[in-house]
Write an enzyme that holds these catalytic residues in place. Structure first.
Site, short mmCIF file in Angstrom:
data_model
loop_
_atom_site.label_atom_id
_atom_site.label_comp_id
_atom_site.label_asym_id
_atom_site.label_seq_id
_atom_site.Cartn_x
_atom_site.Cartn_y
_atom_site.Cartn_z
N PRO A 190 62.10 39.03 -2.67
CA PRO A 190 63.72 39.43 -1.92
C PRO A 190 63.94 38.12 -0.82
O PRO A 190 63.29 37.37 -0.28
CB PRO A 190 62.79 40.18 -1.09
CG PRO A 190 61.12 40.79 -1.63
CD PRO A 190 61.06 39.16 -2.20
N GLU A 191 65.76 38.16 -0.93
CA GLU A 191 66.31 37.01 0.25
C GLU A 191 66.94 38.41 0.62
O GLU A 191 66.69 39.98 0.76
CB GLU A 191 67.51 36.91 -0.71
CG GLU A 191 66.38 35.51 -2.33
CD GLU A 191 67.27 34.56 -2.85
OE1 GLU A 191 68.93 34.71 -2.28
OE2 GLU A 191 66.91 34.41 -4.18
N HIS B 29 47.70 47.65 -5.97
CA HIS B 29 48.34 47.13 -5.41
C HIS B 29 48.71 47.47 -3.96
O HIS B 29 49.82 46.96 -3.37
CB HIS B 29 49.42 46.86 -5.92
CG HIS B 29 49.29 46.41 -7.81
ND1 HIS B 29 48.33 45.04 -7.17
CD2 HIS B 29 49.81 46.44 -8.74
CE1 HIS B 29 48.76 44.92 -8.69
NE2 HIS B 29 49.21 45.32 -9.46
N ARG C 139 51.06 40.70 -5.80
CA ARG C 139 50.77 38.38 -4.63
C ARG C 139 49.57 38.49 -3.98
O ARG C 139 48.48 37.31 -3.53
CB ARG C 139 51.71 37.64 -5.47
CG ARG C 139 51.83 37.86 -6.63
CD ARG C 139 52.92 36.55 -6.55
NE ARG C 139 54.07 35.92 -8.39
CZ ARG C 139 54.08 35.37 -8.15
NH1 ARG C 139 55.17 34.11 -7.57
NH2 ARG C 139 55.19 35.21 -10.08
#
Length: 280
Positions: free
Chosen positions: A2-3, A92, A111
């Protein structure tokens, strides 16, 4: 990853979903996500805290609580999901914020790279990662003279320089590629060889690309969804990122993909030619 546009969209989603809710308890299912304080203290301090607002600095989310600031970085795959009732917990799901009204906010991260830090109220700007950031890409903050001075001091290629967040914050792989295409600059052009005209174009392109991406709710390439569970729409406006082999919208030359500083990089070999100049 995400930016800025994606993180800003998450911020807006959280503000619409959990503003003013009070935390009843916090479950930490993957302790490494918590940088500080230690997990038992982290959970204890958050109990009874009310969510009073949500800020963003670069790619950092800042939860404004009654007595603390909670700093959250999503890294590669982090995302928040709100459940008014009947929550779904999977492998997750790593952090769960239980609210006094029975709803909950979950932090998911495939991750497990995301991080959270709890600091004293209104002290998030003292956090090391935030202190190192350049200005936000807004015309009133991201000033052309300072940007030009920074570029003239740097011999490294323009793409990795923009990715390091120090001259301007919020740019990641997608939006650097798009801004460089818009400004007609090769991603490997040494920063200190850019002309004044190119710097003006790049400065404007960075502001334009990020502004348009924020308005579109970010870019969904693989897994990004905002806090409302919605995909972004800016992928419909991408000119070069992910467009390998497709014609350049400006000249028709096929877009190529190379590696620059270990990052997949998309550009037009006709519009964005590497200029062999002496250092300016």
């Amino acid at each position: 990853m995400p930016e800025l546009p994606e993180v800003e969209t998450v911020r807006k989603g959280l503000a619409s979903l959990v503003l003013n809710k009070t935390i009843a308890s916090v479950d930490v299912r993957w302790p490494r996500i918590i940088e500080s304080p230690e997990v038992p203290m982290f959970s204890a301090l958050l109990k009874g805290q009310q969510l009073l607002g949500f800020d963003r600095r670069g790619k950092f989310l800042i939860f404004k609580l009654t007595d603390y600031d909670l700093i959250s970085h999503l890294r590669m795959e982090g995302k928040y999901e709100f459940f008014a009732n009947e929550p779904i917990i999977d492998k997750h799901t790593h952090i769960i914020f239980h609210f006094t009204d029975g709803s909950q906010l979950q932090y998911h991260d495939v991750r497990k790279f995301g991080r959270m830090t709890l600091v004293d109220k209104d002290q998030s700007n003292m956090y090391k990662g935030i202190q190192q950031l350049g200005p936000e890409p807004k015309p009133e903050l991201f000033l052309l003279p300072a940007f030009e001075r920074g570029l003239k001091k740097a011999k490294k290629a323009i793409k990795p320089l923009l990715l390091d967040q120090k001259l301007v914050t919020g740019l990641g792989n997608i939006y650097v590629d798009e801004a460089l295409w818009e400004a007609k600059i090769h991603p490997e052009q040494p920063a200190n060889t850019l002309t004044s005209d190119e710097i003006v174009l790049l400065h404007a392109a960075i502001i334009d690309v990020l502004d348009r991406a924020v308005k579109a709710g970010g870019t969904t390439i693989r897994t990004y969804l905002n806090a409302l569970g919605e995909a972004g729409k800016f992928q419909q406006s991408l000119h070069v990122y992910g467009q390998t082999g497709n014609p350049c919208p400006r000249c028709g030359t096929p877009i190529v993909k190379i590696k620059v500083a270990q990052r997949g990089t998309h550009f037009c070999p006709h519009c964005q030619q590497l200029q062999m100049r002496d250092f300016l």
